[in-house]
Design a protein around this motif. Structure first.
Motif, short mmCIF file in Angstrom:
data_model
loop_
_atom_site.label_atom_id
_atom_site.label_comp_id
_atom_site.label_asym_id
_atom_site.label_seq_id
_atom_site.Cartn_x
_atom_site.Cartn_y
_atom_site.Cartn_z
N LEU A 36 -6.67 -12.27 9.36
CA LEU A 36 -6.87 -12.49 10.89
C LEU A 36 -8.59 -12.99 10.95
O LEU A 36 -8.74 -13.92 11.78
CB LEU A 36 -7.27 -10.92 11.27
N GLN A 37 -9.43 -12.46 10.27
CA GLN A 37 -10.82 -13.06 10.17
C GLN A 37 -10.97 -14.53 9.96
O GLN A 37 -11.41 -15.35 10.78
CB GLN A 37 -11.76 -12.36 9.22
N ALA A 38 -9.85 -14.97 8.98
CA ALA A 38 -9.97 -16.41 8.51
C ALA A 38 -9.16 -17.22 9.61
O ALA A 38 -9.62 -18.30 10.01
CB ALA A 38 -9.19 -16.62 7.25
N ALA A 39 -8.18 -16.84 10.21
CA ALA A 39 -7.73 -17.54 11.28
C ALA A 39 -8.52 -17.49 12.61
O ALA A 39 -8.42 -18.58 13.04
CB ALA A 39 -6.16 -16.61 11.52
N ALA A 40 -9.07 -16.43 12.63
CA ALA A 40 -10.03 -16.57 13.82
C ALA A 40 -11.05 -17.63 13.61
O ALA A 40 -11.41 -18.38 14.48
CB ALA A 40 -10.79 -15.20 14.14
N ASP A 41 -11.79 -17.70 12.40
CA ASP A 41 -12.57 -18.64 11.90
C ASP A 41 -12.19 -20.29 12.22
O ASP A 41 -12.65 -20.90 12.78
CB ASP A 41 -13.11 -18.56 10.62
N ALA A 42 -10.81 -20.36 12.05
CA ALA A 42 -10.21 -21.45 11.87
C ALA A 42 -10.01 -22.06 13.29
O ALA A 42 -9.94 -23.19 13.77
CB ALA A 42 -8.86 -21.36 11.11
N VAL A 43 -9.92 -21.21 14.35
CA VAL A 43 -9.29 -21.82 15.82
C VAL A 43 -10.51 -21.31 16.48
O VAL A 43 -10.48 -21.61 17.92
CB VAL A 43 -8.15 -21.05 16.16
N ARG A 44 -11.67 -20.85 16.02
CA ARG A 44 -12.57 -20.45 17.27
C ARG A 44 -13.24 -21.65 17.96
O ARG A 44 -13.39 -22.76 17.33
CB ARG A 44 -13.72 -19.86 16.58
N GLY A 45 -13.32 -21.29 19.22
CA GLY A 45 -13.74 -22.56 19.76
C GLY A 45 -12.90 -23.63 20.38
O GLY A 45 -12.94 -24.44 21.31
N ARG A 46 -11.42 -23.39 20.04
CA ARG A 46 -10.19 -24.24 20.45
C ARG A 46 -9.85 -23.73 21.67
O ARG A 46 -9.48 -22.44 21.75
CB ARG A 46 -9.15 -24.32 19.34
N ARG A 47 -9.94 -24.36 22.77
CA ARG A 47 -9.39 -23.76 24.32
C ARG A 47 -7.95 -23.61 24.27
O ARG A 47 -7.10 -24.28 23.28
CB ARG A 47 -9.79 -24.94 25.13
N GLN A 48 -7.54 -22.60 25.00
CA GLN A 48 -6.22 -22.45 25.25
C GLN A 48 -5.23 -23.88 25.12
O GLN A 48 -5.99 -24.78 26.02
CB GLN A 48 -5.72 -21.75 26.36
N ALA A 49 -4.17 -23.96 24.58
CA ALA A 49 -3.31 -25.17 24.79
C ALA A 49 -3.10 -25.51 26.19
O ALA A 49 -2.91 -24.75 27.08
CB ALA A 49 -2.03 -25.17 24.12
N SER A 50 -3.24 -26.69 26.24
CA SER A 50 -3.21 -27.35 27.80
C SER A 50 -1.82 -28.19 27.68
O SER A 50 -1.35 -28.87 26.83
CB SER A 50 -4.35 -28.44 28.05
N PRO A 51 -1.04 -27.91 28.67
CA PRO A 51 0.27 -28.28 28.89
C PRO A 51 0.29 -29.67 29.38
O PRO A 51 1.28 -30.22 30.35
CB PRO A 51 1.13 -27.31 29.69
N ARG A 52 -0.76 -30.52 29.56
CA ARG A 52 -0.99 -31.68 30.50
C ARG A 52 -0.04 -32.81 30.07
O ARG A 52 0.56 -33.31 30.86
CB ARG A 52 -2.43 -32.23 30.07
N LEU A 53 0.26 -32.83 28.65
CA LEU A 53 1.20 -33.90 28.28
C LEU A 53 2.60 -33.48 28.71
O LEU A 53 3.26 -34.47 29.00
CB LEU A 53 1.06 -34.03 26.63
#
Ligand SMILES: Cc1ncc(COP(=O)(O)O)c(C=O)c1O
Length: 510
Positions: A417-434
């Motif tokens: 959990l800690q490593a996965a959080a480190d890997a995605v930290r700062g990445r915003r919620q996926a945008s369905p723009r496309l």
């Protein structure tokens, strides 16, 4: 040796094919999948369940008079469950009786059908008045109640009238009180709610419902065999005056294989209203308390066997393990920068949510976290956010069901959990723009036509899904679920539902 009269492959080949298919499934044991499966971690129990299931495999549980073993198992399982749920003494139980069903959804459906039938019988004039006005009696629940109750409302012609939750997913008894009236056929509270593990204010709501003369169901499908031994909870079962029925699943924290739950009612009259009976056809008299007719006995037999083997002490010990794991996960997840636990779980369900109190660049999005954790061998469940009718938004989260086996995996799960959080930290919620642009290019706009949303045809829904990553790598499912969930959150519910129906329908389309 005489040649086989059958043209198909040999039994050995067929079983080998099945074993190969099974190898592609998510693991049902070992605690790597933190939803859908409830692993006691005890192979002894799994073997007992398997043997009991095999002994009863040929039976048809439709008829306990032809197969009296069914009646004995059902009777003993109901007795066990009513003791577990505070209905074991006349003082609190008021004569609690019930039936074994095929699962949580069936228990919930039957709870609603029963309450509706009793309401109709008690309110013939109001029922006729509502019908003339094109209205339906209401089903009042919190927004977080399991979706099975929306299904029940649609199936049994009730108007689902949810009480809005606070942003932390908790619900206030006053919200229920505001909605109560003579046209309410049933109030439902959860013990606990699946999405966040919140225990609804059962005693307060049941007390108010009693004053109004309204039935009150406790949905303990999830918690029915964990909360009785969970420390520090207020009464939420048949000990609470005003609780008229409870659903509890044996195929969750009862550790039985899928296909078994109970629905218990306070009083025979209520239970009998659950039955269907007809003598008006030329076949055998059909009299049964469930939605299914012919049905397997194996799940019942497995649940009966496990309940006997474990007894209350066994369930208490397994629950104690869940408590320890849940406390560890809540503590460790709260320490992860950018991540929080949603609300205050009172049971083995935990939802992880973004901590909006830290700067954007340090936030952890729970759906990216779930996708990332999957690459590290643990599956937690994406839960889309949703805006309630009063405009209060419930956040998108990631759900973990904690089971006894979780304790063994904690030394791996917490660092993952800690490593996965480190890997995605700062990445915003996926945008369905496309996806939204793609929909436009395909000529589909989610707009209202005559009051209702225009929904995409199966072909159009599939084309939209393909933009979201479905249909690649020979599988109808997209590799990552975060973008699809983001799309589902953005679209009007009927449009999102049509798209998700298409996804699931394609999975098993020949
Ligand atoms: C609180 C609650 N009620 C009802 C259900 C529906 O149960 P089932 O999936 O067995 O139909 C669930 C399933 O997770 C649940 O958590």
């Amino acid at each position: 040796m005489s040649a086989s009269p059958f043209a198909g492959p040999s039994a050995a080949d067929i079983l080998a094919e099945l074993a190969e298919l099974r190898a592609g499934d998510a693991p049902t044991q070992g605690g790597r999948v933190l939803s859908y499966v409830y692993d006691s971690g005890l192979s002894e129990l799994d073997e007992l369940a398997r043997d009991a299931a095999e002994l009863t495999r040929p039976l048809n549980a439709l008829d306990p008079t032809t197969f009296p073993s069914i009646a004995v198992m059902e009777r003993e399982l109901i007795a066990f469950m009513r003791r577990a749920l505070g209905g074991g003494t006349p003082r609190f139980g008021g004569g609690v009786v019930g039936s074994v069903t095929s699962g949580g959804t069936e228990s919930c459906l039957l709870a609603v059908k029963t309450a509706r039938d009793l309401w109709r019988a008690d309110h013939p004039e109001l029922a006729a008045k509502l019908a003339r006005a094109g209205k339906q009696p209401r089903l009042v629940t919190a927004s977080t109640v399991h979706a099975a109750f929306q299904k029940a409302a649609r199936m049994f012609d009730l108007d689902w009238d949810p009480v809005a939750c606070e942003p932390d997913g908790s619900v206030r008894a006053a919200g229920f009180e505001e909605k109560l009236g003579a046209d309410v056929a049933l109030v439902v509270v959860s013990a606990p709610a699946y999405p966040n593990g919140a225990l609804d204010p059962v005693a307060e709501v049941a007390g108010i419902a009693k004053e109004f003369g309204v039935s009150c169901h406790v949905d303990a499908c999830f918690g029915g065999l964990a909360l009785p031994w969970w420390p520090g909870l207020p009464d939420w079962d048949f000990r609470v005056p005003g609780v008229t029925s409870i659903s509890a699943d044996l195929h969750k924290f009862g550790y039985a294989p899928k296909g078994v739950s109970v629905l218990l009612h306070r009083g025979r009259k209520r239970h009998r209203a659950q039955f269907f009976a007809t003598t008006s056809w030329p076949g055998y008299p059909v009299v049964n308390p469930t939605l299914l007719g012919s049905k397997p006995a194996s799940p019942l037999a497995a649940a009966w066997a496990i309940s006997k083997r474990l007894g209350f002490d066994g369930y208490a010990a397994l629950t104690a393990s869940c408590v320890r794991s849940a406390e560890t996960i809540v503590r460790e997840a709260s320490l992860i920068r950018g991540l929080n636990v949603w609300g205050a779980p009172s049971g083995p369900s935990i939802a992880l949510v973004t901590d909006d109190g830290v700067p954007e660049g340090e936030r952890v999005d729970p759906h990216h976290l779930a996708d990332e954790l999957a690459t590290r061998g643990f599956r937690i469940q994406h839960q889309p956010g949703f805006t309630q009718r009063n405009g209060v938004r419930l956040p998108h989260t990631a759900h973990l069901t904690v089971t006894p086996v979780t304790e063994r995996t904690l030394p791996e799960l917490v660092p993952a959990l800690q490593a996965a959080a480190d890997a995605v930290r700062g990445r915003r919620q996926a945008s369905p723009r496309l996806e939204l642009l793609g929909m436009q290019a395909l000529g589909f706009a989610p707009k209202r036509e005559g009051g209702a949303y225009r929904v995409p045809s199966p072909d159009m829904a599939w084309r939209i899904l393909k933009i979201a990553g479905a249909g690649s790598r020979g599988s109808s499912l997209p590799g990552k679920l975060a973008p699809l969930m983001a799309l589902a959150e953005k679209l009007p519910a009927p449009v999102a539902e049509a798209i998700l129906i298409e996804l699931l329908a394609r999975v098993s389309e020949p």
